[in-house]
Design an enzyme around this catalytic site. Structure first.
Site, PDB file in Angstrom:
ATOM      1  CG  HIS A 142      52.849  33.121 -45.005  1.00 21.13           C
ATOM      2  ND1 HIS A 142      52.529  33.730 -46.196  1.00 21.13           N
ATOM      3  CD2 HIS A 142      52.694  31.788 -45.216  1.00 21.13           C
ATOM      4  CE1 HIS A 142      52.196  32.809 -47.086  1.00 21.13           C
ATOM      5  NE2 HIS A 142      52.281  31.615 -46.510  1.00 21.13           N
ATOM      6  CD  GLU A 143      53.359  28.866 -42.899  1.00 24.18           C
ATOM      7  OE1 GLU A 143      52.353  28.123 -42.999  1.00 24.18           O
ATOM      8  OE2 GLU A 143      54.065  29.155 -43.886  1.00 24.18           O
ATOM      9  CG  HIS A 146      48.174  29.612 -44.691  1.00 24.94           C
ATOM     10  ND1 HIS A 146      47.550  29.847 -45.899  1.00 24.94           N
ATOM     11  CD2 HIS A 146      49.508  29.604 -44.958  1.00 24.94           C
ATOM     12  CE1 HIS A 146      48.472  29.988 -46.850  1.00 24.94           C
ATOM     13  NE2 HIS A 146      49.655  29.859 -46.306  1.00 24.94           N
ATOM     14  CD  GLU A 200      50.719  29.728 -49.948  1.00 29.96           C
ATOM     15  OE1 GLU A 200      51.260  30.558 -49.177  1.00 29.96           O
ATOM     16  OE2 GLU A 200      50.548  28.547 -49.637  1.00 29.96           O
TER      17      GLU A 200
END
Length: 280
Positions: A142-143, A146, A200
């Site tokens: 997930h990070e 980004h 997100e």
């Protein structure tokens, strides 16, 4: 005359918005791509991120909290490396980024990946949530998403556009002064600007595809957000301050599972064959 200035500023702002729209990634199986407002260069943002990351590691090192948990550090680096190997699907140039992976010993339930591939995972998120390798892959993926989508660069660009819209004089003078000002504080902005719900959602889905391609069960992504929600208000994770964990988010992840499960099954089968060869 004032009306002419206003119209001219509006026209210039519109031109900037149109000229700065592009997508930083290919879509992958989940079509994780959309047009983004990008008014500042990747190099400027990455330099700011590198400065911020160095400072964060320096603070952790001074507190004797940098990579002090050998077991956690090994797990995080192994998982991160497997995920990094898959980023070429979304953007081949990211394979050549100067990726860094570190674990900070702290009770804080947090993790991040700064622009350019600067990863940090806090031990608190692993211990508090009792993360499995699959769940840890979901967090790191997930990070990383980004960073791949350059959400920090997009946020800074949005700030530039807002400042230009609010300042007619600035719009008439040109973008460069505002751009330089924000570029100069990029090291602070990459840590302080919150990501939008759209960003997100993108990170959720792209991260789930990354983990699936790396051989981690994407169903674990749903478990992570359920675990975070179950921590309760008294110990709300830092991640949840900008990462709302609600039913719609979990539903979205569920809806994307059919797209990524075949990727996971293929990767798991391939890794199973590889493991069998090593035993011979």
């Amino acid at each position: 005359m004032k009306r002419i200035f206003v119209l001219l500023a509006a026209l210039m702002a519109g031109t900037l918005l149109l000229s700065g729209c592009q997508s930083t990634t290919a879509g992958g199986a989940t079509n994780s791509s959309r047009s983004q407002l990008l008014l500042i260069s990747s190099d400027e943002v990455n330099q700011g991120a590198a400065t911020a990351y160095k400072k964060e590691l320096g603070r952790a090192r001074s507190a004797k909290a940098l990579n002090t948990n050998t077991a956690y550090t090994k797990r995080v680096k192994n998982i991160s490396n497997k995920l990094i190997a898959q980023v070429g699907v979304f953007r081949p140039d990211a394979l050549k980024w100067k990726w860094e992976v570190n674990v900070i010993n702290s009770k804080e339930v947090n993790a991040y990946c700064m622009p350019g591939g600067k990863i940090a995972v806090y031990s608190g998120i692993i211990s508090s949530l009792n993360l499995t390798d699959d769940e840890l892959a979901a967090v790191i993926g997930h990070e990383m998403a980004h960073a791949l989508r350059e959400h920090s660069r997009e946020q800074i660009s949005q700030q530039i556009a807002t400042d230009q819209a609010l300042s007619i004089a600035g719009a008439l003078a040109g973008l460069s002064s505002t751009q330089q000002s924000l570029a100069g504080t990029a090291s602070q902005l990459v840590l302080t600007l919150p990501f939008s719900r759209t960003m997100e959602a993108e990170a959720d889905v792209m991260g789930m595809e990354l983990m699936a391609r790396a051989g981690y069960n994407p169903e674990a992504a749903v478990n992570v957000w359920k675990k975070m929600a179950n921590l309760g208000d008294s110990s709300t994770p830092e991640l949840l301050s900008t990462h709302p964990s609600d039913s719609s988010r979990i539903d979205r992840l569920h809806s994307e599972l059919p797209k990524v499960m075949p990727l996971y099954q293929t990767a798991a089968k391939r890794q199973g064959k590889s493991a069998a060869k090593k035993k011979r």
